[in-house]
Write an enzyme that holds these catalytic residues in place. Sequence first.
Site, PDB file in Angstrom:
ATOM      1  N   HIS A 115       0.847  -1.186   0.000  1.00  0.00           N
ATOM      2  CA  HIS A 115       0.000   0.000   0.000  1.00  0.00           C
ATOM      3  C   HIS A 115       0.889   1.245   0.000  1.00  0.00           C
ATOM      4  O   HIS A 115       1.957   1.264   0.631  1.00  0.00           O
ATOM      5  CB  HIS A 115      -0.898   0.017   1.243  1.00  0.00           C
ATOM      6  CG  HIS A 115      -2.293  -0.455   0.987  1.00  0.00           C
ATOM      7  ND1 HIS A 115      -3.026  -1.161   1.914  1.00  0.00           N
ATOM      8  CD2 HIS A 115      -3.116  -0.316  -0.094  1.00  0.00           C
ATOM      9  CE1 HIS A 115      -4.220  -1.444   1.422  1.00  0.00           C
ATOM     10  NE2 HIS A 115      -4.299  -0.933   0.198  1.00  0.00           N
ATOM     11  N   ASP A 117       0.957   4.079   1.493  1.00  0.00           N
ATOM     12  CA  ASP A 117       1.388   4.738   2.721  1.00  0.00           C
ATOM     13  C   ASP A 117       2.537   4.006   3.413  1.00  0.00           C
ATOM     14  O   ASP A 117       3.183   4.566   4.297  1.00  0.00           O
ATOM     15  CB  ASP A 117       0.220   4.926   3.685  1.00  0.00           C
ATOM     16  CG  ASP A 117      -0.465   3.633   4.079  1.00  0.00           C
ATOM     17  OD1 ASP A 117      -0.759   2.827   3.171  1.00  0.00           O
ATOM     18  OD2 ASP A 117      -0.735   3.418   5.280  1.00  0.00           O
ATOM     19  N   ASP A 237      -0.561  -4.413   8.546  1.00  0.00           N
ATOM     20  CA  ASP A 237      -2.007  -4.151   8.453  1.00  0.00           C
ATOM     21  C   ASP A 237      -2.742  -5.473   8.354  1.00  0.00           C
ATOM     22  O   ASP A 237      -2.443  -6.291   7.466  1.00  0.00           O
ATOM     23  CB  ASP A 237      -2.315  -3.296   7.221  1.00  0.00           C
ATOM     24  CG  ASP A 237      -1.848  -1.860   7.374  1.00  0.00           C
ATOM     25  OD1 ASP A 237      -1.185  -1.560   8.390  1.00  0.00           O
ATOM     26  OD2 ASP A 237      -2.138  -1.039   6.484  1.00  0.00           O
TER      27      ASP A 237
END
Length: 364
Positions: A115, A117, A237
Site C-alpha cells: 500500500h 502509505d 495491516d
Amino acid sequence: MRKRGKIALGVMAVIAIALVCVKLFQRQIGTALLARAVADRVGRDSTATLPDGLHVALCGTGSPLPDPTRAGPCNVVIAGKRIFVVDAGEGGGKNIVQMGIPPGRIEALFLTHFHSDHIDGLAQVMLLRWSGSSWQTPLPIHGPPGIESIVAGLRTAYTLDTGYRVAHHGTTILPPSGAGGLALPFTLPPAGHGDSVVLIDDGGVKITAFRVNHKPVEPAVGYRFDYKGRSVVLSGDTVPTPSLIAAAKGADVLVHEALQPNLVALLTRGLAAKGQANMAQVTRDIIGYHSTPEQAAQDAKAAGVRYLMLNHIVPPMPMRFAYPAFLGDAHRYYDGPITIGEDGMMLNLPAGSHDIVLTRLLDR
C-alpha cells in the site's frame, strides 16, 4: 497609587527597550539560537547510550489520512548495534534523523505490504542511508513477491536525481553503487503448510516474516524480531488472524495497527455532509480490512504478550484528550499496558531483563 503607576511605567519602559534590542539584534540572536540547536541536535546518536538489547522506535504512526502529528507507517528495530527499518511511510526517514538514529547504519529494510502509505517514503530512507555513510552497496529491501517491481521502479524514477548527486558530491561521498535498493523477495509456505519464514538468523538476531490477512492485499506480512531473549512483533495491516497470534506467542511487545470504527464513522458523516461522496465511501470501506483497538487487545491477550503498542492510527488523532475514545473497550480484553503510539516513542527491552521502558526521542 502614584508609586504603583511609576513602577508600571518603569516595567513598560524596560519591556519596550528589550523589544527594541531584540529587533536591532535579531540577526545575531537568531544565529546564536541556531548555533545552539545545531550543537544540541545535528549528528546526535540516540542509540549510543542504549543498553544491549532490543529496542523498537516509532518513526511513523499514521496512515494514508493526513495527520499533522504523524508520519506514515515506519518503525525502527535496534538489536544490539544493528538497525533495521520496517515500512517506510512518508516523512518516516526525516523522523529517523530527528530521533537521532543514524540512517547510515541501517542494515536492511522490511516491507509488510505495498500500500502506498507504507512505501511512499522509501526513496527518502534510501537516500539518507546512502549519503549517511558512503555505502558501496544498495539498501537490502525484504518483502513479499512484487518487491522487485517497486525497487526497480524507484531506481528508474530516481536515476536523474542519483546522477545529479554523484556529480555534485563526488564518488567518494556518494558511490554510485550504493544508490537505491536491492530487492530481496521471499515466499511464505502455501496456506495450510505453515505461515512463517525465517529471513535472518545470525549474530544472535532472528527475524521472521509471517502471513497476515489484509485482503485484497495479498500477500501481506508481519515481522517478529528476537534478540538475546527479548522479542518484538509488528503486525503490519491486518484483521484478526490466527497466524498473528501464533507468531506473537510469548513476545515482550506487540506493535499492532488499530482503527476505531466509531471515530471513523464521524469522519464518514462529516465527508458525506460536505458532499465528499468518494472519500466518504473510502472511509466506509477501510473498516473491513483493519483491526480495532479492542481486537488488537484480544490478540495481545491470546498471544500472551506483555505490552501492547498501537500504531497505524486511524482516524487521525492529533488530540491526546480523545485517546480514551480511540481505545474504546480495549482494556476490557487485555490487562497489560496499552499505549497509543506517537512518532518518536521508543520501547527499550534490555537484554537479561524483563523491563520494558517507554522513552521519547521527539517532542510533541
